[in-house]
Design an enzyme around this catalytic site. Structure first.
Site, mmCIF file in Angstrom:
data_model
loop_
_atom_site.group_PDB
_atom_site.id
_atom_site.type_symbol
_atom_site.label_atom_id
_atom_site.label_comp_id
_atom_site.label_asym_id
_atom_site.label_seq_id
_atom_site.Cartn_x
_atom_site.Cartn_y
_atom_site.Cartn_z
ATOM 1 N N CYS A 38 7.682 -7.066 7.424
ATOM 2 C CA CYS A 38 8.570 -5.937 7.161
ATOM 3 C C CYS A 38 9.927 -6.484 6.698
ATOM 4 O O CYS A 38 10.223 -7.673 6.870
ATOM 5 C CB CYS A 38 8.719 -5.132 8.454
ATOM 6 N N SER A 44 -5.820 -10.193 -2.353
ATOM 7 C CA SER A 44 -6.549 -10.456 -3.601
ATOM 8 C C SER A 44 -6.335 -11.899 -4.057
ATOM 9 O O SER A 44 -7.246 -12.529 -4.602
ATOM 10 C CB SER A 44 -6.106 -9.487 -4.705
ATOM 11 N N CYS A 52 6.889 -2.631 9.622
ATOM 12 C CA CYS A 52 6.482 -2.704 11.026
ATOM 13 C C CYS A 52 6.397 -1.268 11.552
ATOM 14 O O CYS A 52 6.864 -0.322 10.901
ATOM 15 C CB CYS A 52 7.480 -3.525 11.841
ATOM 16 N N GLU A 110 -10.895 -4.515 -2.132
ATOM 17 C CA GLU A 110 -10.697 -3.080 -1.875
ATOM 18 C C GLU A 110 -11.821 -2.531 -0.996
ATOM 19 O O GLU A 110 -12.357 -1.436 -1.223
ATOM 20 C CB GLU A 110 -10.604 -2.301 -3.199
ATOM 21 N N CYS A 141 12.574 -6.229 8.110
ATOM 22 C CA CYS A 141 13.346 -6.678 9.268
ATOM 23 C C CYS A 141 12.884 -8.047 9.766
ATOM 24 O O CYS A 141 13.517 -8.636 10.640
ATOM 25 C CB CYS A 141 13.238 -5.664 10.398
ATOM 26 N N GLY A 185 -1.179 -10.142 -0.118
ATOM 27 C CA GLY A 185 -1.767 -11.246 -0.878
ATOM 28 C C GLY A 185 -3.262 -11.420 -0.672
ATOM 29 O O GLY A 185 -3.797 -12.496 -0.930
#
Length: 216
Positions: free
Chosen positions: A161, A32, A198, A104, A163, A30
């Site tokens: 991630c 941007s 991760c 970027e 998980c 997130g």
């Protein structure tokens, strides 16, 4: 939703000594969105901003910063051969700018990051860079490495991630769904899919068993 400490550190940057900021993340964190929100906050207060993004990144169209949640804004572009100090100075010569935002930023060269640092110091303009920290091979982008070395302030924009642990790596999958472990660092517009993971699940994805000292 990222922690409040990640959301907007730029609003009052004009009230303090100019700094070079680096907001880094992995894919789809997130960044941007945060950039566009921070730039909007400036303009809401009647202050002008200058937005830049990499010329090579045309996923949202040339000269455009776009967020996955659907907001976007036009931006100037930079390429690896430009003198970023002169680019910033030329913009400031056209009128007052309260803050410069660069998306970027991993695509900046080392020399360009030094030029931005010089612009902050000599032209007294805060510059906020947003970019990826590492590529799909776990290597620092040159621009990110330079920003990590030179930025006055650095903040991590976090994502998770699958998980639930913090994602710090990004894996590139080819069109067959197989993890790619070699290739060009920059590859835009192909059929690849990127996923933030991760370290443990990144290693599982790329089948990295070459480091026995690490738990599998």
């Amino acid at each position: 939703m990222p922690p409040a400490s990640c959301i907007d550190h730029s609003v009052d940057a004009h009230n303090h000594m100019a700094k070079l900021y680096f907001n880094y993340s992995t894919m789809n964190a997130g960044k941007s969105t945060l950039l566009l929100q921070a730039a909007y906050n400036y303009r809401e207060r009647g202050m002008q901003t200058y937005l830049l993004t990499a010329q090579m990144d045309t996923r949202a169209g040339q000269g455009k910063i776009a967020s996955r949640i659907g907001i976007e804004e036009k931006a100037d572009t930079f390429n690896p051969h430009e003198d970023m100090f002169q680019k910033v100075k030329k913009q400031l010569d056209q009128g007052p700018v309260a803050c410069i935002f660069i998306d970027e930023a991993q695509f900046l060269t080392k020399d360009q990051v030094w030029a931005l640092a010089r612009a902050v110091d000599n032209l007294d303009i805060p510059i906020m860079c947003y970019g990826l920290r590492v590529d799909f091979m776990g290597e620092l982008f040159p621009g990110s490495a330079a920003l990590l070395a030179l930025a006055d302030e650095m903040r991590e924009v976090r994502t998770i991630c699958h998980c639930g642990k913090k994602a710090t790596m990004v894996v590139r999958f080819d069109s067959n769904g197989k993890a790619v472990t070699a290739g060009d660092q920059v590859q835009i517009g192909g059929n690849e899919t990127y996923l933030s993971l991760c370290r443990k699940h990144y290693r599982a994805a790329v089948e990295d068993h070459s480091h026995p000292e690490l738990p599998i």
